[in-house]
Design a protein around this motif. Structure first.
Motif: not given
Length: 192
Positions: A92-95, A137-140, A160-166, A171-176
């Motif tokens: 699911t990681d865009p990269e 991990l991904w965190v909001l 890393g940023v991933l935008v999910e849909d709720a 809902v943007p998530e940041l990768r740590y």
């Protein structure tokens, strides 16, 4: 503190079993409803179902092709207070994924035990067991409490940023990321 002052651990962390699924589903739903107020649409949070999530967990738990390790933290009476799951980094990681990187998929504690060490006990055990050189991990983005928790544990945002849909809301998530195990090397020079 000497050996006679040792304190028994409050929580036992162990591998999740199938009988834990309903308790894990309740932990997950209550944790989302607590942690994501104002970060996700309230109608979405209100619509979460413990029974529906338990059925999803049963299907996932029974899938031998999925390389996921599920852990639970239980109190002295055996009550499940928290849950974590980890495994290989997902696609699911865009990269893309690093072939040898692990991912903490989820870590939740019941709202009434947040701040008591349940999450820390689970995270410590994940990092101890994870057979990967690095874990992500991904965190909001708006979840300041969770971000502080992970940062105290040595995780850092890596861009890393991933935008999910709720329910139609982004809902943007940041990768740590962090090294799974930190090794300290000490060099001692003896003279004389």
């Amino acid at each position: 503190m000497d050996a006679t002052d040792a304190v028994e651990p409050r929580y036992r962390v162990r591998e999740m079993t199938e009988p834990d699924i309903d308790a894990v589903a309740a932990v997950r739903v209550s944790a989302w409803r607590h942690a994501y107020v104002g970060l996700m649409p309230q109608a979405y949070l209100d619509g979460l179902s413990v029974a529906a999530y338990a059925e999803q967990r049963r299907a996932s738990f029974a899938d031998p092709a999925r390389a996921v390790t599920n852990l639970v933290a239980e109190g002295p009476d055996g009550t499940v207070l928290g849950w974590a799951a980890y495994g290989p980094a997902t696609s699911t990681d865009p990269e893309g994924t690093a072939p040898d990187e692990g991912e903490l998929y989820t870590l939740y504690a019941r709202p009434d035990v947040i701040g008591t060490g349940v999450g820390r006990a689970l995270l410590t055990e994940v990092l101890r067991r994870a057979p990967y050189p690095a874990v992500r991990l991904w965190v909001l983005e708006g979840n300041a409490r969770a971000r502080r928790f992970y940062e105290r544990a040595g995780f850092r945002p890596d861009g890393g940023v991933l935008v999910e849909d709720a329910d139609g809301s982004p809902v943007p998530e940041l990768r740590y990321r962090r090294a799974a195990a930190v090794t300290v090397t000490v060099t001692v020079t003896v003279t004389g």
